[in-house]
Scaffold this active site. Structure first.
Site, mmCIF file in Angstrom:
data_model
loop_
_atom_site.group_PDB
_atom_site.id
_atom_site.type_symbol
_atom_site.label_atom_id
_atom_site.label_comp_id
_atom_site.label_asym_id
_atom_site.label_seq_id
_atom_site.Cartn_x
_atom_site.Cartn_y
_atom_site.Cartn_z
ATOM 1 N N LYS A 54 0.712 -1.207 0.117
ATOM 2 C CA LYS A 54 0.218 0.037 0.213
ATOM 3 C C LYS A 54 0.947 1.145 0.166
ATOM 4 C CE LYS A 54 -3.760 -2.254 2.176
ATOM 5 N NZ LYS A 54 -4.674 -2.530 3.585
ATOM 6 N N GLN A 98 -4.722 -0.976 9.651
ATOM 7 C CA GLN A 98 -4.645 -2.305 8.977
ATOM 8 C C GLN A 98 -5.159 -3.275 9.934
ATOM 9 O OE1 GLN A 98 -3.833 -3.312 6.052
ATOM 10 N NE2 GLN A 98 -4.096 -5.201 6.245
ATOM 11 N N ASP A 121 -11.055 3.282 3.850
ATOM 12 C CA ASP A 121 -11.509 2.023 3.726
ATOM 13 C C ASP A 121 -12.930 1.713 3.955
ATOM 14 O OD1 ASP A 121 -9.568 -0.051 3.779
ATOM 15 O OD2 ASP A 121 -9.038 0.115 5.923
HETATM 16 N N1 GUN Z 1 -7.024 -6.495 6.410
HETATM 17 C C1 GUN Z 1 -7.450 -7.031 5.060
HETATM 18 N N2 GUN Z 1 -7.740 -6.313 4.328
HETATM 19 C C2 GUN Z 1 -8.077 -4.973 4.749
HETATM 20 C C3 GUN Z 1 -8.174 -3.913 4.176
HETATM 21 O O1 GUN Z 1 -8.882 -3.851 3.090
HETATM 22 N N3 GUN Z 1 -8.116 -2.664 4.874
HETATM 23 C C4 GUN Z 1 -7.799 -2.922 6.469
HETATM 24 N N4 GUN Z 1 -7.674 -1.757 7.165
HETATM 25 N N5 GUN Z 1 -7.211 -3.832 6.591
HETATM 26 C C5 GUN Z 1 -7.369 -4.817 6.131
#
Ligand code: GUN
Length: 282
Positions: A54, A98, A121
């Site tokens: 990311k 995350q 998100d």
């Molecule tokens: N953990 C797995 N996928 C995601 C996501 O798309 N966003 C976040 N914040 N955590 C994750």
């Protein structure tokens, strides 16, 4: 008949290029670059890989990546204080914590603390409510990417029968909302659904998001149907989706591979949401 492969990598590369152009234009007009704050707590190896990619993608799009790595024993109060400081920071347009967070942390409290207008998100209940009621807000990245991929096959989804296998807050529920908004007739199935094969066979569009390796069999797929596989399951045989790809790709009209399908779209949509946030905030 062999299915058309929906190339998530290529569609994501396209979207990322458009975001990078948008970022350059935003930089010209606003005199600053969009900023995405990513918070990683602990050492979960899969999360560390996601966060690294990311960060790289954010920088490649010309945006600022603000990374906060905290030890696994970080408590809820410390995290809440960090989120509040990011809410107040004008250089931060998007905040992503995350998941999963370590067990003792109150995940709900942390997600609730994020300013809904920086919640790229789309996990905050305010954004879930906005999506459910057709108001503008942030849509979770994975289902948003799934709809974009679907539209490469069916630009107009009106009247199609869709089944979503999975009912998570992150994928299944928002996916169903998005398909309803596209005027599909939507069935939400899950691990406790009776006669799941029959529900899947009735669908023109199948979204598999339950996290069970190869659960959806080839003979469940209606010939010509479009299949989007959200599953990323690490097995002894390597990375496997929720769909039995070898069999399903002989029956489906179009299908996403794993890897190279939904995964790359999720990150591209995160960048797109962050640019949208910066534009709204000015
Ligand atoms: N953990 C797995 N996928 C995601 C996501 O798309 N966003 C976040 N914040 N955590 C994750």
């Amino acid at each position: 008949m062999t299915a058309t492969i929906i190339d998530g990598k290529a569609i994501a590369a396209d979207l990322r290029a458009r975001v990078a152009e948008g970022v350059a234009a935003f930089r010209q007009s606003a005199g600053r670059v969009p900023g995405l704050a990513v918070v990683l707590v602990g050492e979960d190896p899969a999360s560390a890989v996601y966060v690294r990619s990311k960060g790289r993608a954010t920088r490649e799009a010309g945006m600022e990546s603000i990374e906060h790595r905290l030890p696994a024993d970080t408590d809820t109060e410390t995290l809440l204080a960090l989120v509040r400081s990011l809410n107040a920071d004008p250089a931060v347009d998007g905040i992503l914590v995350q998941l999963p967070l370590p067990k003792p942390v109150d995940t709900q409290a942390v997600l609730l603390a994020i300013d809904p207008d920086k919640d790229v998100d789309g996990f905050h209940p305010v954004n879930a409510g906005r999506l459910a009621t057709g108001m503008p807000g942030f849509v979770p990245c994975t289902p948003l990417g799934c709809v974009m991929m679907l539209k490469t096959v069916h630009p107009d989804l009106t009247g199609m029968d869709a089944v979503v296998v999975g009912r998570s807050n992150i994928v299944g529920k928002p996916m169903a909302q998005l398909l309803i908004a596209e005027s599909c007739t939507v069935t939400v199935a899950h691990s406790r659904t009776r006669d799941l094969p029959a529900k899947v066979r009735a669908a023109d569009v199948v979204i598999a998001a339950v996290g069970i390796p190869a659960l959806v069999k080839g003979d469940w797929i209606r010939p010509g149907a479009t299949v989007i596989d959200v599953g990323i399951n690490r097995t002894e045989a390597g990375l496997v989706g929720d769909v039995d790809y070898a069999a399903a790709s002989q029956v489906a009209g179009a299908i996403t591979p794993v890897p190279g399908g939904v995964g790359p779209m999720t990150i591209a949509c995160l960048l797109s949401n962050t640019l949208d946030s910066a534009r709204r905030r000015g």
